[in-house]
Design a protein around this motif. Structure first.
Motif, mmCIF file in Angstrom:
data_model
loop_
_atom_site.group_PDB
_atom_site.id
_atom_site.type_symbol
_atom_site.label_atom_id
_atom_site.label_comp_id
_atom_site.label_asym_id
_atom_site.label_seq_id
_atom_site.Cartn_x
_atom_site.Cartn_y
_atom_site.Cartn_z
ATOM 1 N N UNK A 287 2.622 -9.737 -1.843
ATOM 2 C CA UNK A 287 3.872 -9.955 -1.111
ATOM 3 C C UNK A 287 3.763 -9.562 0.363
ATOM 4 N N UNK A 288 3.244 -8.377 0.631
ATOM 5 C CA UNK A 288 3.190 -7.915 2.027
ATOM 6 C C UNK A 288 2.289 -8.793 2.898
ATOM 7 N N UNK A 289 1.070 -9.160 2.463
ATOM 8 C CA UNK A 289 0.257 -10.046 3.315
ATOM 9 C C UNK A 289 0.885 -11.423 3.525
ATOM 10 N N UNK A 388 12.958 -9.144 -0.513
ATOM 11 C CA UNK A 388 13.785 -8.625 -1.598
ATOM 12 C C UNK A 388 12.965 -8.484 -2.879
ATOM 13 N N UNK A 389 12.026 -9.403 -3.097
ATOM 14 C CA UNK A 389 11.119 -9.292 -4.250
ATOM 15 C C UNK A 389 10.226 -8.072 -4.091
ATOM 16 N N UNK A 390 9.777 -7.836 -2.872
ATOM 17 C CA UNK A 390 8.903 -6.693 -2.598
ATOM 18 C C UNK A 390 9.618 -5.377 -2.844
ATOM 19 N N UNK A 391 10.936 -5.387 -2.590
ATOM 20 C CA UNK A 391 11.742 -4.179 -2.791
ATOM 21 C C UNK A 391 12.224 -4.034 -4.228
ATOM 22 N N UNK A 392 11.819 -4.994 -5.070
ATOM 23 C CA UNK A 392 12.175 -4.929 -6.479
ATOM 24 C C UNK A 392 13.577 -5.364 -6.794
ATOM 25 N N UNK A 393 14.204 -6.096 -5.882
ATOM 26 C CA UNK A 393 15.583 -6.546 -6.096
ATOM 27 C C UNK A 393 15.628 -7.846 -6.874
#
Length: 393
Positions: A287-289, A388-393
């Motif tokens: 996700x981050x890259x 938002x996916x990266x933050x687990x939402x």
């Protein structure tokens, strides 16, 4: 550099048998494999003008343009159709050419190398590492695409169906409109997934508007309706195609543009999540890259005044290989590798309707000021959803 073959069909010393590009997941134009690192597609003057005038800052986000090649259609006594490229001056030195020993012409060469329905299937299977299968839940009106002698389809799910679907339609159109001796010009472009063993690809149609400035009123109305009825209007982006490797089954899961058009904003979000899932776990380490790469693209697009990327697509690519190896050896899921962008790729493609000030194909384009607002809107929303996916939402 533009290279065009000065020779007619059958006069070249070498020829390249063009085959369907096995990893085409979206679009309607047939993409063909020229060599391991090069694909080709029918030349559209507006797209050629874009590549010839490409801003330096955008080059890292587009396929490398490699020139032009002449292509002609051939048909055998059974009605099987194939396309042959006649490489000319200025073509890539690494061409995967079918050298004609003994002075064979391209026509004779074609008789030696032509592929039947069965050979097409074998080509698709052999082009994938480990001969893995591609799985799809899509329905096409191409049920007779691959048949054996008894009219059965033993290989129905051994390929990504979308690319072969486009290729078949393209061959039929060419055959009905042109004779075999007509030369067609094709663009040669970098195969941006050639370095991946198990390429997972998401094809996103970007922007809130898809019709070009030259579209007829009928086509304009049709595209506006598609945008209004999909996430193009609400998010500025919609899914145009996808394949993602599933480590739990050893198959690719495929989705096409018809699936993407039906998605709600929440459905779009869930499909993005599915693209990052290998069947066992979510690739949170990617996700981050991906986000960093999209932010870099956004910064570049904001500086491109007068450009409008109507109907262009954005590819997000990663390799399912490392996750496959973890699954095969029952290892823990790969840990985060930081923000190393080489693990993922983001590329803009399809510029047949792109317009900009100074375009050679359209010296007097409809004036557009500033950067493309629809494209920026889509990129910003895409980044927000991935965050938002990266933050687990």
């Amino acid at each position: 550099m533009v290279g065009q073959s000065p020779l007619g069909p059958g006069e070249g010393r070498a020829a390249v048998l063009l085959q369907p590009f096995v990893h085409q997941v979206g679009g309607h134009t047939s993409m063909l494999t020229y060599d391991e690192h090069t694909i080709c597609k029918p030349l559209v003057s507006q797209e050629l003008s874009f590549y010839e005038s490409l801003p330096l800052a955008m080059r890292q986000f587009t396929p490398q343009y490699k020139g032009i090649v002449s292509v002609h259609l051939k048909k055998d006594s059974l009605g099987n159709l194939t396309l042959i490229a006649s490489p000319g001056l200025g073509q890539p030195d690494s061409c995967s050419r079918l050298d004609s020993a003994g002075g064979d012409t391209a026509v004779t060469l074609w008789h030696k190398c032509k592929w039947s329905h069965t050979q097409v299937t074998k080509t698709f299977k052999d082009s994938c590492p480990g001969k893995m299968l591609l799985r799809t839940d899509l329905q096409y009106h191409t049920d007779s695409l691959l048949e054996d002698a008894n009219g059965k389809q033993p290989e129905r799910k051994s390929y990504n169906p979308w690319g072969l679907h486009c290729h078949r339609q393209h061959l039929n159109r060419m055959s009905s409109k042109h004779n075999e001796n007509k030369l067609h010009q094709f663009l040669l472009l970098e195969n941006v997934v050639s370095k991946y063993s198990y390429p997972c690809i998401l094809d996103l149609k970007m922007g809130t508007r898809q019709h070009g400035d030259d579209a007829s009123e009928e086509k304009k109305a049709r595209h506006i309706k598609k945008c209004e009825q999909s996430t193009s209007a609400s998010l500025g982006v919609r899914i145009c195609g996808m394949q993602v490797y599933q480590a739990d089954t050893g198959h690719f899961l495929c989705k096409d543009k018809y699936y993407g058009r039906k998605l709600s904003p929440e459905g779009f979000r869930q499909t993005l999540r599915q693209f990052l899932c290998n069947g066992n776990q979510l690739h949170t380490d990617l996700l981050e890259p991906i986000i960093q790469r999209l932010k870099a693209l956004l910064a570049v697009i904001r500086k491109q005044s007068s450009y409008r990327f109507y109907s262009s697509s954005l590819l997000i690519i990663y390799d399912g290989q490392e996750h496959k190896e973890s699954a095969d050896h029952h290892l823990p899921f790969p840990k985060t590798h930081g923000t190393n962008p080489s693990r993922v790729d983001v590329r803009m493609i399809d510029f047949a309707h792109t317009t900009f000030k100074g375009s050679k194909s359209n010296p007097n384009p409809t004036p557009h000021d500033g950067p493309d607002p629809g494209y920026i809107f889509g990129l910003e929303n895409l980044i927000k959803i991935l965050q938002s996916l990266s933050e687990g939402k």
